[in-house]
Design a protein around this motif. Structure first.
Motif: not given
Length: 213
Positions: A5-6, A27-30, A61-65, A205-208
């Motif tokens: 998640r970004l 990658l599978d990302w949101e 990712h994987a429980g970390r920021r 790629l990303m929402p404004a």
């Protein structure tokens, strides 16, 4: 839930650096939009929950920021085994260009763009002139470097390229720079990045984030 998640917004070239890496690695990302222009990153709650530095991007990712685009790119390169260094010499060269980018390339370019087209109020011409003098110097260094090789660290793309590319794909109307006309080697490098499988421009790629009223 996606693996990554970004916290990001399309107007942020620093966010784009990471989003581009995620896209190129398939990658599978949101994307999680950051309401930047209405002050989200200055909110105590956002800083407590997402990033105490008050900045985007932030990768979960994987429980970390992870925050700071250069750190995130380094983490992803190590995690995925892609677009990173082949040896110690390349590792240090990548780091050299990321530090240059953060200090002299992205920093001045991003500030100029914000004042030029995104701040919502007229910019001081003297300030813009000062920033352009710094930008022109940094662009000249990179343009000369890319006259000698296709990517920032040799013959293949690395996270050094993604770092410096962060603000290179926004419209001329936003940046005030026609790089195709002024810096041909940077433009040719941009075209090589565009040709990479999975490439997309920042607004795709990303929402404004909504601009402030």
């Amino acid at each position: 839930m996606p693996d990554y998640r970004l916290h990001c917004f399309a107007q942020s070239g620093n966010s784009y650096k990471v989003a581009l890496m995620l896209a190129l690695c398939e990658l599978d990302w949101e994307p999680v939009v950051v309401d930047f222009f209405r002050g989200a990153t200055r909110e105590p709650g956002w800083r407590a929950e997402v990033n105490a530095m008050g900045e985007a991007p932030v990768l979960e990712h994987a429980g970390r920021r992870y925050s700071q685009s250069g750190v995130i790119l380094t983490y992803l390169a190590r995690e995925l085994g892609r677009f990173g260094p082949a040896d110690l010499d390349e590792e240090l060269e990548i780091l050299r260009w990321i530090l240059f980018d953060n200090h002299k390339f992205t920093s001045y370019f991003a500030t100029h763009r914000f004042m030029f087209s995104l701040s919502g109020k007229p910019a001081d011409p003297a300030v813009l002139s000062f920033l352009r003098s710094r930008i022109d110097g940094a662009l000249g260094i990179v343009d000369k470097h890319l006259a000698e090789q296709p990517f920032m660290v040799g013959s293949r793309p690395t996270i050094a390229d993604f770092s410096l590319a962060g603000y290179m794909f926004y419209p001329i109307a936003e940046t005030g720079y026609d790089l195709a006309a002024s810096h041909p080697h940077i433009h040719a490098w941009r075209e090589r990045i565009v040709a990479l499988p999975g490439w997309k421009p920042p607004y795709d790629l990303m929402p404004a984030a909504p601009l402030a009223a």
